[in-house]
Write a protein that holds these residues in place. Structure first.
Motif, PDB file in Angstrom:
ATOM      1  N   HIS A 207      53.349 -25.281   2.269  1.00 25.78           N
ATOM      2  CA  HIS A 207      52.658 -25.888   3.417  1.00 25.78           C
ATOM      3  C   HIS A 207      52.535 -24.874   4.561  1.00 25.78           C
ATOM      4  CE1 HIS A 207      52.878 -29.826   1.541  1.00 25.78           C
ATOM      5  NE2 HIS A 207      54.155 -29.590   1.285  1.00 25.78           N
ATOM      6  N   PHE A 208      51.918 -23.742   4.266  1.00 27.26           N
ATOM      7  CA  PHE A 208      51.837 -22.653   5.238  1.00 27.26           C
ATOM      8  C   PHE A 208      51.150 -23.083   6.535  1.00 27.26           C
ATOM      9  CE2 PHE A 208      51.960 -20.043   1.260  1.00 27.26           C
ATOM     10  CZ  PHE A 208      53.175 -19.419   1.526  1.00 27.26           C
ATOM     11  N   GLU A 209      51.672 -22.586   7.650  1.00 27.05           N
ATOM     12  CA  GLU A 209      51.031 -22.809   8.947  1.00 27.05           C
ATOM     13  C   GLU A 209      49.880 -21.825   9.144  1.00 27.05           C
ATOM     14  OE1 GLU A 209      52.239 -22.893  13.664  1.00 27.05           O
ATOM     15  OE2 GLU A 209      53.011 -21.296  12.379  1.00 27.05           O
ATOM     16  N   ARG A 210      50.108 -20.547   8.735  1.00 30.02           N
ATOM     17  CA  ARG A 210      49.063 -19.534   8.896  1.00 30.02           C
ATOM     18  C   ARG A 210      49.244 -18.424   7.860  1.00 30.02           C
ATOM     19  NH1 ARG A 210      52.980 -17.991  12.578  1.00 30.02           N
ATOM     20  NH2 ARG A 210      53.391 -15.734  12.699  1.00 30.02           N
ATOM     21  N   LEU A 211      48.187 -17.626   7.692  1.00 31.85           N
ATOM     22  CA  LEU A 211      48.221 -16.433   6.854  1.00 31.85           C
ATOM     23  C   LEU A 211      47.879 -15.233   7.723  1.00 31.85           C
ATOM     24  CD1 LEU A 211      46.180 -17.556   3.684  1.00 31.85           C
ATOM     25  CD2 LEU A 211      48.620 -17.893   4.141  1.00 31.85           C
ATOM     26  N   GLU A 212      48.493 -14.081   7.400  1.00 36.02           N
ATOM     27  CA  GLU A 212      48.170 -12.842   8.102  1.00 36.02           C
ATOM     28  C   GLU A 212      47.760 -11.778   7.081  1.00 36.02           C
ATOM     29  OE1 GLU A 212      51.152 -11.577  10.868  1.00 36.02           O
ATOM     30  OE2 GLU A 212      51.150 -13.483  11.962  1.00 36.02           O
ATOM     31  N   TYR A 213      46.573 -11.199   7.293  1.00 38.84           N
ATOM     32  CA  TYR A 213      45.992 -10.187   6.400  1.00 38.84           C
ATOM     33  C   TYR A 213      46.062  -8.815   7.069  1.00 38.84           C
ATOM     34  CZ  TYR A 213      43.386 -13.967   3.921  1.00 38.84           C
ATOM     35  OH  TYR A 213      43.006 -15.076   3.223  1.00 38.84           O
ATOM     36  N   LYS A 214      46.441  -7.794   6.293  1.00 41.62           N
ATOM     37  CA  LYS A 214      46.398  -6.426   6.805  1.00 41.62           C
ATOM     38  C   LYS A 214      46.051  -5.459   5.680  1.00 41.62           C
ATOM     39  CE  LYS A 214      49.503  -6.978  10.698  1.00 41.62           C
ATOM     40  NZ  LYS A 214      50.363  -6.355  11.667  1.00 41.62           N
ATOM     41  N   SER A 215      45.171  -4.507   5.995  1.00 37.04           N
ATOM     42  CA  SER A 215      44.912  -3.393   5.081  1.00 37.04           C
ATOM     43  C   SER A 215      44.457  -2.190   5.894  1.00 37.04           C
ATOM     44  CB  SER A 215      43.880  -3.768   4.009  1.00 37.04           C
ATOM     45  OG  SER A 215      42.667  -4.182   4.584  1.00 37.04           O
ATOM     46  N   SER A 216      44.543  -1.008   5.310  1.00 40.12           N
ATOM     47  CA  SER A 216      44.296   0.239   6.056  1.00 40.12           C
ATOM     48  C   SER A 216      42.835   0.427   6.435  1.00 40.12           C
ATOM     49  CB  SER A 216      44.778   1.437   5.228  1.00 40.12           C
ATOM     50  OG  SER A 216      44.078   1.488   3.989  1.00 40.12           O
ATOM     51  N   ASN A 217      41.926  -0.364   5.878  1.00 35.89           N
ATOM     52  CA  ASN A 217      40.507  -0.215   6.215  1.00 35.89           C
ATOM     53  C   ASN A 217      40.153  -0.829   7.567  1.00 35.89           C
ATOM     54  OD1 ASN A 217      40.511  -2.963   5.740  1.00 35.89           O
ATOM     55  ND2 ASN A 217      39.217  -2.879   3.921  1.00 35.89           N
ATOM     56  N   GLY A 218      41.124  -1.451   8.235  1.00 34.22           N
ATOM     57  CA  GLY A 218      40.872  -2.040   9.542  1.00 34.22           C
ATOM     58  C   GLY A 218      41.058  -3.540   9.595  1.00 34.22           C
ATOM     59  N   THR A 219      41.256  -4.166   8.441  1.00 28.96           N
ATOM     60  CA  THR A 219      41.508  -5.608   8.434  1.00 28.96           C
ATOM     61  C   THR A 219      42.864  -5.912   9.057  1.00 28.96           C
ATOM     62  OG1 THR A 219      40.092  -6.137   6.541  1.00 28.96           O
ATOM     63  CG2 THR A 219      41.952  -7.598   6.945  1.00 28.96           C
ATOM     64  N   ASP A 220      42.847  -6.746  10.081  1.00 28.21           N
ATOM     65  CA  ASP A 220      44.063  -7.203  10.764  1.00 28.21           C
ATOM     66  C   ASP A 220      43.722  -8.592  11.295  1.00 28.21           C
ATOM     67  OD1 ASP A 220      46.392  -7.604  12.116  1.00 28.21           O
ATOM     68  OD2 ASP A 220      46.286  -5.767  13.315  1.00 28.21           O
ATOM     69  N   PHE A 221      44.146  -9.611  10.582  1.00 23.60           N
ATOM     70  CA  PHE A 221      43.524 -10.925  10.732  1.00 23.60           C
ATOM     71  C   PHE A 221      44.545 -12.037  10.538  1.00 23.60           C
ATOM     72  CE2 PHE A 221      41.255 -14.361   8.307  1.00 23.60           C
ATOM     73  CZ  PHE A 221      40.448 -14.842   9.340  1.00 23.60           C
ATOM     74  N   LYS A 222      44.433 -13.078  11.346  1.00 28.40           N
ATOM     75  CA  LYS A 222      45.274 -14.263  11.209  1.00 28.40           C
ATOM     76  C   LYS A 222      44.384 -15.495  11.111  1.00 28.40           C
ATOM     77  CE  LYS A 222      48.870 -12.264  14.191  1.00 28.40           C
ATOM     78  NZ  LYS A 222      49.629 -12.427  15.454  1.00 28.40           N
ATOM     79  N   VAL A 223      44.771 -16.414  10.236  1.00 31.76           N
ATOM     80  CA  VAL A 223      44.010 -17.656  10.088  1.00 31.76           C
ATOM     81  C   VAL A 223      44.993 -18.800   9.870  1.00 31.76           C
ATOM     82  CG1 VAL A 223      43.683 -17.297   7.588  1.00 31.76           C
ATOM     83  CG2 VAL A 223      42.108 -18.777   8.867  1.00 31.76           C
TER      84      VAL A 223
END
Length: 417
Positions: A207-223
């Motif tokens: 039952h996740f509250e949020r996800l955090e994405y990161k990669s070296s191409n510039g993706t830095d994202f929370k949803v």
């Protein structure tokens, strides 16, 4: 090169009817196909009747004619839904036919059309068609599958002759849907769907509250996730209890996040085929759940993106996040299909626009106003773009603050495999 057997292609048509749409005895079936796919469409029609369909209707499409319509007809004419067309929508919303969409279009088939004209016409038609679409939602079976078209095959394999490109694309497509000369693909799909159920159960348990994405191409994202959101994948069950597979192939596990709650930057990792045109090397910046900035390598792609995210109020917000490992068998083919049905199953992706009501727990008993209140985004578009990368990290955070590594180095961690 070994030529694909007609018996194997017939097996594929049967799979689409029996496992994709799961056509029921006495049910009407609607088949949508391009004009150059008459031979395969006939195989699908035959299999639908063998499954017990009472009537199979086929509707034909042709990109070159669509392009001519947008070139020569007025916005007013293109915006008009004639009485007989609306009557057909009404009939479909009451009859609830099983729908089978056969993809084979040229990725560049609508290149050069007036996008503003298309946008205005689409908005006008959507106002009329939306109530009928909503009435059908989750109440009938549908599936999208693909067969090679010459222009598409040459786009994917430009160095081959047409016949060679067609054959190579046939073999690649059949591999993605687990169809071989000597297997029973229906049995394989039954096992695949069981595997999806297991993976979804593992994700849903947190039952996740949020996800955090990161990669070296510039993706830095929370949803952020909806409190009653759920992960889905593989087959679905409609409100009449009929199990079907909407996408063939499918590798993704997906959910609809909460409307208006996303922050940060996501960078595309594969081209996006949008309304017959390709958008490459682009990115989006989100604030308060909406696209507030974007960029692309080419000016023409920026123009396309701008038209896409302004289609309506919900077009700049997120309707889906989907998890697909880099070790996906489709990704391992190392083929750029220029077709979202395949490319989205080779990479983690995010969709702008409409969310999925059935990604809400207990959706069977809810109404539109309930989905709106829970944060399911509404839009006339649903456009998937790929963000998976070999070093992509995705961390899920529970409501208690626990961090759970879901993806590491582009793949599911051991817990979710």
């Amino acid at each position: 090169m070994v030529l694909t057997k007609k018996s194997t292609i017939k097996k594929y048509a049967k799979l689409i009817v029996r496992v994709g749409a799961n056509v029921q005895k006495g049910q009407t079936v609607q088949v949508y196909a391009d004009v150059d796919q008459a031979e395969f469409a006939a195989l699908v029609v035959d299999e639908a009747y063998k499954a017990g369909a009472k009537k199979v209707n086929v509707e034909w499409g042709c990109d070159s004619i669509t392009k001519l319509n947008y070139r020569h007809a007025s916005v007013k004419t293109l915006s008009t839904i004639l009485p007989w067309q609306e009557e057909k929508m009404k009939w479909q919303s009451e009859e609830l036919p099983a729908r089978i969409m056969i993809e084979s279009s040229d990725p560049d088939g609508l290149k050069g059309i007036n996008m503003e004209k298309m946008q205005k016409a689409s908005r006008a038609r959507y106002k009329i068609s939306k109530p009928y679409s909503e009435k059908m939602e989750n109440r009938h079976q549908w599936t999208i599958a693909a067969v090679p078209g010459e222009a598409w095959a040459k786009k994917v394999f430009p160095g081959l002759r047409k016949s060679q490109a067609m054959e190579k694309l046939w073999q690649a497509i059949l591999e993605t849907v687990y169809v071989t000369d000597d297997n029973d693909p229906i049995e394989v799909w039954n096992q695949v769907n069981e595997d999806f159920k297991t993976k979804c159960a593992k994700l849903n348990a947190y039952h996740f509250e949020r996800l955090e994405y990161k990669s070296s191409n510039g993706t830095d994202f929370k949803v952020w996730m909806m409190p009653k959101g759920r992960w889905c994948g593989g087959g679905e069950t409609d409100l009449n209890g009929r199990y079907f597979n909407p996408n063939m192939p499918t590798i993704e596990v997906f959910t609809t996040p909460e409307k208006g709650k996303a922050e940060g930057k996501v960078v595309s990792t594969k081209p996006l085929s949008y309304q017959g045109q390709l958008i490459e090397n682009f990115w989006f910046e989100f604030k308060d759940g909406k696209v507030v900035d974007f960029g692309a390598e080419k000016d023409k792609d920026k123009e396309l993106i701008e038209k896409m995210v302004t289609m309506d109020e919900g077009a700049s917000m997120i309707g889906e996040v989907a998890l697909v490992p880099c070790e996906s068998p489709i990704n391992k083919q190392n083929i750029l299909y220029y077709n979202t049905l395949f490319d989205e199953n080779a990479s983690c992706h995010i969709a702008l626009g409409r969310g999925f009501n059935d990604c809400v727990e207990g959706f069977e008993d809810l109404k539109k106003e309930d989905f709106d209140a829970m944060g399911v985004n509404d839009s006339m578009i649903h456009v998937d773009f790929m963000v998976g990368a070999p070093d992509l990290s995705i961390v899920g955070y529970t409501h208690e603050g626990k961090a759970v590594q879901i993806f590491e180095n582009g793949n599911f961690t051991a817990e979710f495999n």
